[in-house]
Design an enzyme around this catalytic site. Structure first.
Site: not given
Ligand code: F6P
Length: 470
Positions: A156, A364
């Protein structure tokens, strides 16, 4: 039809329809349609030295298998290797990486643990779709245990160029891990090219034709699958939200003011301090907007136990305070800074109120806020998207005003241009983007990836069958 098994670090909490971060939002929409199994971390600590047993729950068509991790796992795997090494590295921030062997070992240990949990739950025909940088070694672990299923991986976040990636001490193990999948998907062609360059430059592998790569004795497909949103549903949600009393109250609080909206998890990759400074520059250089424009910055906290995140939390709060102190007046607060999560329906309504969607990350993978902002607009009076050229979404959103977020004057000028754009231009730009988003929505993303996974694994099997036995 094969069952879909999704593996990701972050999985929505019980009864919660939405989470901070694009992954959970996008996957929830994808799985809700066809059902399946979703395995991952519960987001909680087991309070013991070991992870807890998996907890199963069924919500609609989705079966969840979630596990509490130990404090040590969370520190080493999640806060450590995933978020203090892979995340900054993939966002081109070598200066912020904090590599430690024990964290790296924790990362591989937790992946092995999840693979052992998953293996007995997999049926022979299941499609297994693993998500994001937390789980790269999953396929290698499953293959070692004899799992022959079709295994796909989608990243992602961005994939960096070789000079950045090879600074990672265990870069070979990570590449080997990716080569264990049947399909490896990226958000943009830039990311896929960077990945192929990593394989080719040091002779680790080859980029073959039609998106196939070969490395460590395996052939696998590398594809570009820009993630989308549930466009029609989001547009409908925004239309409905705007008629609620809550949105009416919010709209009244901005009456006679142009609303500029920024929504991001609190993360250094999102460029929030730079955005606040660009807004300050905009007000300084466009005094007619003094008292007339407001930046609403909504920023849920995230990863607070990682040092860099605690720092950015302080930095943004101080900066917003300084700018408000310097520019504000008795009846005008230039920046409204909200440091918590807001429900998706209220967000949808706020996007629709915003004259400008200011989405200016320094780097991003995609940025779904950009897509949601466009989907939420009133077709008769749409706002303007100002978008960083370093967001994956910039490859698709061809009606946005693209900016370089390192150039504060450019962002400031784009805000001014957005606020003074004619209705005709706004409609024309919006229509182009909305047509694209309706066509390339979340079901298309999911369908394209799963088609590639089905076809990719089949083609590989056939190629292997044709190979003479060693
Ligand atoms: O979309 C990128 C991302 O890192 C996901 O993998 C993740 O779930 C989200 O952002 C939020 O980050 P976190 O799970 O560390 O809160």
């Amino acid at each position: 039809m094969s069952r879909l098994v999704v593996v990701s670090n972050r999985v929505p909490a019980a009864g919660k329809g939405q989470q901070a971060g694009g992954l959970a939002v996008a996957l929830l929409a994808a799985l809700q349609k066809n059902g399946g199994l979703w395995l991952g971390w519960s987001g909680k600590s087991s309070g013991a030295h070991e992870p807890g047993p998996p907890e199963f729950r069924q919500e609609g068509k989705i079966a969840y298998a979630l596990t509490d991790l130990s404090r040590k796992d969370i520190d080493e795997y999640y806060a450590g290797f995933a978020n203090s090494v892979l995340w900054p590295l993939c966002h081109y921030r070598l200066d912020l990486t904090d590599y430690a062997r024990k964290d790296m070992a924790g990362y591989f240990r937790v992946n092995r643990f999840f693979a052992h949990q998953l293996a007995p739950m997999i049926e022979p025909d299941d499609l297994v779709w693993v998500h994001d940088y937390h789980m790269i070694p999953m396929a290698a672990e499953l293959r070692q245990m004899g799992v022959k299923n079709r295994l796909g991986f989608f990243l992602h976040i961005p994939w960096p160029p070789p000079d950045v990636f090879f600074a990672l001490p265990v870069h070979e193990t990570i590449l080997r891990g990716l080569a264990s999948y049947d399909v490896v998907g990226f958000q943009t062609q830039f990311d896929a090219d960077n990945f192929a360059h990593c394989l080719v430059r040091e002779g680790i592998g080859k980029a073959l034709s039609d998106g196939w790569c070969e490395a460590y004795g395996r052939r696998f497909r590398v594809g570009v699958f820009p993630i989308g949103i549930d466009t029609a549903a989001f547009a409908a949600q925004a239309k409905k939200a705007i008629r609620t009393s809550e949105l009416d109250r919010i709209a009244k609080s901005f009456v006679d003011r142009d609303l500029i909206v920024g929504v991001d998890r609190l993360d250094y990759s999102k460029g929030i301090p730079q955005r606040i400074e660009a807004f300050e520059r905009f007000i300084d250089t466009n005094p007619a907007y003094r008292g007339r424009a407001t930046l609403l910055q909504i920023t849920p906290k995230s990863r607070s136990d990682v040092l860099n995140y605690a720092q950015i939390q302080r930095e943004v709060a101080e900066l917003a305070g300084r700018v408000n102190g310097a520019l504000g007046s008795l009846d005008w607060v230039p920046i409204r800074y909200v440091n918590r999560s807001i429900s998706q329906s209220v967000l949808a309504g706020i996007y629709r109120l915003g004259r400008v969607g200011l989405v200016t990350p320094m780097r991003d993978g995609m940025n779904l806020v950009a897509k949601e902002y466009v989907a939420a607009q009133d077709p008769e009076n749409p706002g303007v998207l100002v978008l960083s050229r370093f967001a994956g979404a910039a490859r698709e959103m061809n009606g946005a005003l693209l900016v370089n977020p390192y150039d504060l004057d450019a962002v400031s000028n784009a805000i001014a241009q957005a606020l003074s754009m004619s209705l005709e231009s706004r409609k024309e730009r919006w229509q182009r983007m909305m047509t694209h988003l309706l066509e390339h929505d979340i079901s298309r993303w999911c369908g394209d990836f799963l088609d590639a996974l089905g076809a990719g694994a089949e083609a590989r099997r056939q190629a292997e069958d044709r190979r003479p036995a060693a």
